[in-house]
Scaffold this motif. Structure first.
Motif, mmCIF file in Angstrom:
data_model
loop_
_atom_site.group_PDB
_atom_site.id
_atom_site.type_symbol
_atom_site.label_atom_id
_atom_site.label_comp_id
_atom_site.label_asym_id
_atom_site.label_seq_id
_atom_site.Cartn_x
_atom_site.Cartn_y
_atom_site.Cartn_z
ATOM 1 N N ALA A 79 27.417 23.162 12.787
ATOM 2 C CA ALA A 79 27.918 24.505 12.500
ATOM 3 C C ALA A 79 28.955 24.947 13.528
ATOM 4 O O ALA A 79 29.992 25.545 13.169
ATOM 5 C CB ALA A 79 26.747 25.487 12.469
ATOM 6 N N SER A 80 28.709 24.672 14.801
ATOM 7 C CA SER A 80 29.670 25.059 15.836
ATOM 8 C C SER A 80 30.984 24.300 15.678
ATOM 9 O O SER A 80 32.074 24.876 15.828
ATOM 10 C CB SER A 80 29.074 24.803 17.223
ATOM 11 N N ALA A 81 30.890 23.012 15.363
ATOM 12 C CA ALA A 81 32.113 22.238 15.154
ATOM 13 C C ALA A 81 32.845 22.683 13.889
ATOM 14 O O ALA A 81 34.085 22.700 13.848
ATOM 15 C CB ALA A 81 31.775 20.749 15.075
ATOM 16 N N ALA A 82 32.077 23.058 12.847
ATOM 17 C CA ALA A 82 32.701 23.519 11.613
ATOM 18 C C ALA A 82 33.492 24.803 11.831
ATOM 19 O O ALA A 82 34.550 25.009 11.200
ATOM 20 C CB ALA A 82 31.632 23.734 10.539
ATOM 21 N N ALA A 83 33.018 25.682 12.715
ATOM 22 C CA ALA A 83 33.752 26.916 13.004
ATOM 23 C C ALA A 83 35.106 26.611 13.649
ATOM 24 O O ALA A 83 36.127 27.230 13.304
ATOM 25 C CB ALA A 83 32.910 27.803 13.926
ATOM 26 N N ILE A 84 35.122 25.636 14.558
ATOM 27 C CA ILE A 84 36.395 25.266 15.198
ATOM 28 C C ILE A 84 37.327 24.604 14.193
ATOM 29 O O ILE A 84 38.546 24.842 14.192
ATOM 30 C CB ILE A 84 36.121 24.335 16.395
ATOM 31 N N VAL A 85 36.776 23.776 13.322
ATOM 32 C CA VAL A 85 37.594 23.113 12.306
ATOM 33 C C VAL A 85 38.199 24.141 11.348
ATOM 34 O O VAL A 85 39.363 24.019 10.933
ATOM 35 C CB VAL A 85 36.749 22.071 11.537
ATOM 36 N N TYR A 86 37.423 25.164 11.024
ATOM 37 C CA TYR A 86 37.938 26.225 10.154
ATOM 38 C C TYR A 86 39.128 26.932 10.809
ATOM 39 O O TYR A 86 40.158 27.193 10.150
ATOM 40 C CB TYR A 86 36.836 27.229 9.845
#
Length: 215
Positions: free
Chosen positions: A155-162
């Motif tokens: 989830a934390s990595a997905a926020a940065i990818v977004y």
């Protein structure tokens, strides 16, 4: 002087053996006991077969989760892109270790991969001895921990990818994926693989809970 002996025919003697009540009880109870033992053995075998099938499916899911977590770790850990144009003072480069969220992502998925390797022998024990509850309970506890661990990392990595794909105009964060296309594709694939591992961990928790519930 001849003496005449008169022979008398003896009637046949019938010997009646009366079966005792205790013998009757034992002979009647023997088939019942054998039937009960057979039914118990059959039920135990069916129950053990069901648990063995669950354990085999658990082992397969662990292999799939290991592949997903390992792919996420290697993909993110080797992501690095440098743009071909640079100035005298600036070189445009993007690497996973530039962002703490991506670093945590690599560490978390590496730990998940190591745990999955260590959990395979316990899963094999559950296949060989499906009635053993200790190994299943241990896997359930650690699987639950890894669900939270991998989900938080993904989830934390997905926020940065977004943010890398869309940016944020309110905070003047630019979308960098228009320039760092290879970097964004690799980190996006790593995040997807990590989410797959988290979903598989959730299935593993459900399987272990069901197996312990019907123990």
């Amino acid at each position: 002087m001849e003496s005449s002996h008169s022979t008398k025919s003896n009637p046949e003697t019938a010997i009646h053996i009366t079966e005792s009540k205790s013998a009757k009880g034992k002979s009647a109870a023997a088939p019942v006991a054998i039937t009960a033992t057979t039914k118990a053995t059959t039920t135990s075998y069916q129950k053990g077969g069901w648990k063995r099938g669950v354990a085999i499916f658990d082992f397969i899911l662990r292999l799939c989760a290991l592949i997903a977590a390992l792919a996420a770790t290697v993909t993110m850990g080797t992501t690095d892109q440098t743009l071909p144009f640079f100035t005298q003072f600036f070189q445009f480069q993007a690497s996973y270790d530039d962002l703490p969220a991506f670093t945590y992502f690599v560490v978390a998925n590496a730990i998940a991969s190591g745990y999955l390797v260590l959990s395979l022998p316990f899963s094999i024990v559950c296949i060989v001895r499906p009635h053993v509850a200790g190994a299943r309970l241990l896997l359930l506890i650690f699987d639950t921990m890894l669900v939270a661990f991998t989900t938080a990392a993904a989830a934390s990595a997905a926020a940065i990818v977004y943010l890398a794909h869309n940016g944020n105009q309110n905070t003047n964060w630019l979308a960098i994926c228009q320039q760092f296309t290879d970097f964004c594709q690799r980190v996006s694939g790593a995040v997807v693989a990590s989410f797959i591992a988290a979903v598989i961990f959730t299935f593993l928790v459900v399987l272990s809970a069901v197996a312990l519930r019907r123990h």
